[in-house]
Design a protein around this motif. Sequence first.
Motif, PDB file in Angstrom:
ATOM      1  N   TRP A 105      16.773 -21.104 -32.620  1.00 45.34           N
ATOM      2  CA  TRP A 105      15.322 -21.244 -32.776  1.00 45.34           C
ATOM      3  C   TRP A 105      14.861 -21.244 -34.235  1.00 45.34           C
ATOM      4  N   HIS A 115      15.216 -24.835 -35.275  1.00 45.77           N
ATOM      5  CA  HIS A 115      14.255 -25.662 -34.553  1.00 45.77           C
ATOM      6  C   HIS A 115      12.832 -25.443 -35.065  1.00 45.77           C
ATOM      7  N   GLU A 119      22.307 -23.203 -28.028  1.00 47.21           N
ATOM      8  CA  GLU A 119      21.371 -23.720 -29.028  1.00 47.21           C
ATOM      9  C   GLU A 119      19.937 -23.302 -28.708  1.00 47.21           C
ATOM     10  N   SER A 152      12.490 -27.023 -38.484  1.00 46.07           N
ATOM     11  CA  SER A 152      12.444 -28.470 -38.291  1.00 46.07           C
ATOM     12  C   SER A 152      11.051 -28.918 -37.862  1.00 46.07           C
ATOM     13  N   GLU A 202      20.479 -30.939 -37.860  1.00 48.69           N
ATOM     14  CA  GLU A 202      20.918 -31.325 -36.523  1.00 48.69           C
ATOM     15  C   GLU A 202      22.439 -31.237 -36.379  1.00 48.69           C
TER      16      GLU A 202
END
Length: 243
Positions: free
Chosen positions: A139, A142, A134, A145, A35
């Motif tokens: 991606w 993300h 972002e 994650s 993050e």
Amino acid sequence: MKQSFFVALITLILFSGCLTFERAPSIEEVLRAMEEVNEYQYEFYSTNIGIIESETFTQIMTGGMNLKRREGFEEIMTYNFDEELIEIYRTAVFDGKYYHHQLRKNKGEILENITKENPLESIVSSENITTFIEGHFAWPLHTLSFFLKNGSVKLIEKDGNLYVFRVKYSKETQGEYYEYIGNLTGIIWVNDALPVRVFLNITTITINLHSNITKRATSVVRGNITYSYLTPEWLLRIRKRSN
């Protein structure tokens, strides 16, 4: 053909408060570290195997972002089963502009060649540019994650200075016309609480509930990420033409 439904990966970060782990980081620590990433680049190699030749292709995906410079880019080059280049997909944000280029080919013949460049403010407000960058260029982080949060993850070994984790994730959905079953297994190499290398194997099964036809596909993704940012040559050429 920006159909890279898969995944992503990572390699060494420099950010304020970065700690060197002398133990295996927890998944929560890995998620928090991701993050805080403000700049990074990635390069993935993907092989997608369908049941017929037209559904078999390979992709080279490169991209990255630098939030302080408000810049980001992505390039996806797709090759068919004969290793012929059939598509180039590029997007970029730079100097307050949004750039998009897509080239589609078939057996050497250009089917489509579209280039657009617009003031970024015409697409997004100035205070939301970071969120826009972002959303377009982070991606891989993300996606990774998501699998770390929702999959099964366990430490399997240590490889030099890296910690190696195995990830498994499955999903099954059914609608009015189709049933979809997806399974992912992967290996993630982590350095200082950040993933730096990834190997992923993704299998998908799609069942047409009306015809009962089943389609299977397999995707194998290998890649790495560096936590630094260098503007690619093709974007430098665009910037030079724009000035």
